[in-house]
Design a protein around this motif. Structure first.
Motif, PDB file in Angstrom:
ATOM      1  N   TRP A 102      11.897  23.509  12.327  1.00  0.00           N
ATOM      2  CA  TRP A 102      11.356  23.803  11.000  1.00  0.00           C
ATOM      3  C   TRP A 102      10.841  22.586  10.246  1.00  0.00           C
ATOM      4  N   ILE A 103      11.531  21.463  10.318  1.00  0.00           N
ATOM      5  CA  ILE A 103      11.098  20.308   9.537  1.00  0.00           C
ATOM      6  C   ILE A 103       9.905  19.625  10.208  1.00  0.00           C
ATOM      7  N   GLY A 104       9.876  19.628  11.532  1.00  0.00           N
ATOM      8  CA  GLY A 104       8.675  19.145  12.215  1.00  0.00           C
ATOM      9  C   GLY A 104       7.453  19.935  11.776  1.00  0.00           C
ATOM     10  N   ALA A 105       7.633  21.239  11.641  1.00  0.00           N
ATOM     11  CA  ALA A 105       6.538  22.097  11.156  1.00  0.00           C
ATOM     12  C   ALA A 105       6.164  21.722   9.727  1.00  0.00           C
ATOM     13  N   ASP A 106       7.158  21.522   8.869  1.00  0.00           N
ATOM     14  CA  ASP A 106       6.864  21.162   7.477  1.00  0.00           C
ATOM     15  C   ASP A 106       6.107  19.845   7.378  1.00  0.00           C
ATOM     16  N   LEU A 107       6.466  18.877   8.202  1.00  0.00           N
ATOM     17  CA  LEU A 107       5.757  17.591   8.163  1.00  0.00           C
ATOM     18  C   LEU A 107       4.280  17.779   8.516  1.00  0.00           C
ATOM     19  N   VAL A 108       4.006  18.582   9.515  1.00  0.00           N
ATOM     20  CA  VAL A 108       2.626  18.824   9.927  1.00  0.00           C
ATOM     21  C   VAL A 108       1.895  19.687   8.892  1.00  0.00           C
ATOM     22  N   LEU A 109       2.574  20.695   8.371  1.00  0.00           N
ATOM     23  CA  LEU A 109       1.966  21.529   7.330  1.00  0.00           C
ATOM     24  C   LEU A 109       1.655  20.699   6.090  1.00  0.00           C
ATOM     25  N   ARG A 110       2.515  19.736   5.770  1.00  0.00           N
ATOM     26  CA  ARG A 110       2.270  18.825   4.646  1.00  0.00           C
ATOM     27  C   ARG A 110       0.986  18.046   4.884  1.00  0.00           C
ATOM     28  N   ASP A 111       0.785  17.591   6.115  1.00  0.00           N
ATOM     29  CA  ASP A 111      -0.440  16.855   6.436  1.00  0.00           C
ATOM     30  C   ASP A 111      -1.672  17.742   6.310  1.00  0.00           C
ATOM     31  N   ALA A 112      -1.565  18.986   6.760  1.00  0.00           N
ATOM     32  CA  ALA A 112      -2.696  19.918   6.637  1.00  0.00           C
ATOM     33  C   ALA A 112      -3.012  20.188   5.164  1.00  0.00           C
ATOM     34  N   LEU A 113      -1.973  20.335   4.354  1.00  0.00           N
ATOM     35  CA  LEU A 113      -2.194  20.540   2.919  1.00  0.00           C
ATOM     36  C   LEU A 113      -2.732  19.269   2.268  1.00  0.00           C
ATOM     37  N   GLN A 163      -4.732  17.164   3.620  1.00  0.00           N
ATOM     38  CA  GLN A 163      -6.155  17.155   3.932  1.00  0.00           C
ATOM     39  C   GLN A 163      -6.910  18.158   3.058  1.00  0.00           C
ATOM     40  N   THR A 164      -6.311  19.299   2.815  1.00  0.00           N
ATOM     41  CA  THR A 164      -6.949  20.339   1.998  1.00  0.00           C
ATOM     42  C   THR A 164      -7.023  19.935   0.529  1.00  0.00           C
ATOM     43  N   TRP A 165      -5.946  19.347   0.007  1.00  0.00           N
ATOM     44  CA  TRP A 165      -5.842  19.038  -1.417  1.00  0.00           C
ATOM     45  C   TRP A 165      -6.163  17.590  -1.768  1.00  0.00           C
ATOM     46  N   GLU A 166      -6.569  16.800  -0.836  1.00  0.00           N
ATOM     47  CA  GLU A 166      -6.662  15.349  -0.989  1.00  0.00           C
ATOM     48  C   GLU A 166      -7.177  14.884  -2.353  1.00  0.00           C
ATOM     49  N   GLN A 167      -8.248  15.431  -2.813  1.00  0.00           N
ATOM     50  CA  GLN A 167      -8.828  14.979  -4.074  1.00  0.00           C
ATOM     51  C   GLN A 167      -8.522  15.916  -5.246  1.00  0.00           C
ATOM     52  N   ARG A 168      -7.606  16.852  -5.029  1.00  0.00           N
ATOM     53  CA  ARG A 168      -7.346  17.842  -6.079  1.00  0.00           C
ATOM     54  C   ARG A 168      -5.844  17.921  -6.387  1.00  0.00           C
ATOM     55  N   ASN A 169      -5.350  16.965  -7.142  1.00  0.00           N
ATOM     56  CA  ASN A 169      -3.953  16.973  -7.607  1.00  0.00           C
ATOM     57  C   ASN A 169      -2.946  17.045  -6.463  1.00  0.00           C
ATOM     58  N   LEU A 170      -3.181  16.284  -5.417  1.00  0.00           N
ATOM     59  CA  LEU A 170      -2.308  16.305  -4.235  1.00  0.00           C
ATOM     60  C   LEU A 170      -0.845  16.088  -4.605  1.00  0.00           C
ATOM     61  N   TRP A 171      -0.550  15.031  -5.330  1.00  0.00           N
ATOM     62  CA  TRP A 171       0.846  14.667  -5.612  1.00  0.00           C
ATOM     63  C   TRP A 171       1.543  15.739  -6.451  1.00  0.00           C
ATOM     64  N   ARG A 172       0.856  16.235  -7.455  1.00  0.00           N
ATOM     65  CA  ARG A 172       1.451  17.273  -8.317  1.00  0.00           C
ATOM     66  C   ARG A 172       1.690  18.554  -7.532  1.00  0.00           C
ATOM     67  N   ARG A 173       0.735  18.939  -6.718  1.00  0.00           N
ATOM     68  CA  ARG A 173       0.869  20.158  -5.929  1.00  0.00           C
ATOM     69  C   ARG A 173       1.990  20.050  -4.890  1.00  0.00           C
TER      70      ARG A 173
END
Length: 180
Positions: A40-51, A53-63
């Motif tokens: 599960w946590i390996g998945a979360d780390l990768v999902l975090r990276d995908a997000l 990339q998706t949110w990079e310029q749009r409030n990444l840290w807050r989101r």
């Protein structure tokens, strides 16, 4: 449902499953943290990276901070006994997410697979040390087990993240091409 919504739902589901099963099993089976790390946590780390990339310029840290906090709150709502694990998880994900994000951003010129796996090394190590230390400080784990479990958990997260990054790489690389 958009791709981003699916990533968010998967991220939250993985956090809740990991937190609740850890809370239920850690007293009798401390190795649950290693199994959860790979699954599960390996998945979360990768999902975090995908997000990322998706949110990079749009409030990444807050989101990301809101997503991490939401995962912890949901864990406690599913099972109140998971509150100490959810708190430790929240702190660990905030710290490791920052480390992961910094490495992910620094690896910008590399492929998504290289970025995800490179940043997951930093995220996995930080998450394991912080999570298990917080859990021990909250009385949920003997301090003597922290070093051994942190090493095993870090390796499991890196390996699990490598598998999950391959699973998500095709879809993520398509998004990467579309963004160019």
């Amino acid at each position: 449902m958009t791709r981003t919504h699916i990533l968010i739902a998967a991220y939250l589901a993985a956090i809740v499953i990991a937190n609740v099963t850890t809370a239920l099993l850690i007293a009798t089976w401390p190795a649950v943290v290693i199994v959860n790390a790979a699954l599960w946590i390996g998945a979360d780390l990768v999902l975090r990276d995908a997000l990322h990339q998706t949110w990079e310029q749009r409030n990444l840290w807050r989101r990301m901070a809101a997503l991490i906090a939401t995962g912890s709150v949901l864990s406690a709502l599913v099972n109140l006994a998971a509150l100490p694990v959810a708190l430790a998880s929240c702190i660990a994900f905030l710290v490791s997410g920052a480390g992961d994000a910094l490495v992910f951003a620094r690896l910008r010129r590399y492929s998504w697979l290289a970025r995800a796996n490179g940043s997951n090394v930093a995220g996995a190590i930080l998450d394991s040390i912080v999570f298990l230390s917080c859990l021990a400080a909250l009385g949920g784990l003997p301090w003597a087990l922290v070093p051994m479990l942190a090493a095993g958990q870090s390796l499991a997260k890196i390996a699990g993240g490598a598998v999950w990054s391959v699973v998500l790489s095709g879809r993520t690389q398509n998004v990467e091409r579309a963004q160019r």
